[in-house]
Design a protein around this motif. Sequence first.
Motif, PDB file in Angstrom:
ATOM      1  N   SER A 174      -2.394   4.312   1.681  1.00  8.68           N
ATOM      2  CA  SER A 174      -3.567   3.461   1.914  1.00  8.68           C
ATOM      3  C   SER A 174      -4.224   2.924   0.642  1.00  8.68           C
ATOM      4  CB  SER A 174      -4.612   4.213   2.755  1.00  8.68           C
ATOM      5  OG  SER A 174      -4.066   4.587   3.995  1.00  8.68           O
ATOM      6  N   LYS A 175      -3.526   2.984  -0.476  1.00  9.18           N
ATOM      7  CA  LYS A 175      -4.064   2.447  -1.729  1.00  9.18           C
ATOM      8  C   LYS A 175      -3.124   1.357  -2.244  1.00  9.18           C
ATOM      9  CE  LYS A 175      -6.372   6.671  -3.039  1.00  9.18           C
ATOM     10  NZ  LYS A 175      -6.465   7.790  -3.946  1.00  9.18           N
ATOM     11  N   LEU A 185       0.829  -1.203   0.000  1.00  9.16           N
ATOM     12  CA  LEU A 185       0.000   0.000   0.000  1.00  9.16           C
ATOM     13  C   LEU A 185       0.865   1.255   0.000  1.00  9.16           C
ATOM     14  CD1 LEU A 185      -2.462  -1.133   2.815  1.00  9.16           C
ATOM     15  CD2 LEU A 185      -2.823  -1.318   0.359  1.00  9.16           C
TER      16      LEU A 185
END
Length: 100
Positions: A33-34, A30
């Motif tokens: 947070s992606k 990540l």
Amino acid sequence: MHMANVTEVRQNASKIIAQVLESGEPAVVLQRSKPVVYIVEASAYEEMLKKLEAAETLFRAEEAKSALQEIARLRGKMAQRGKQQDSVPLIRELREGEGR
């Protein structure tokens, strides 16, 4: 599936790779947070490529089948109209030299 951020991957790359190999499950990396990258076993990746290639081959075959069906439909429609003869015998005759 194991999740790790980029910093964790930098610090513990060997540990994350070992977890992937041990569990057989991919790890997702990540960034903010992606998900940006998946870490998978080489054999799993190669298997995915084989399946993708097989799916693409099947898709191309289905496209060709559809195109041939459309040609057959159009030929039938043209034959019903009676406006044009079937050109296959003429082409065969010309190709074999009988039309000279």
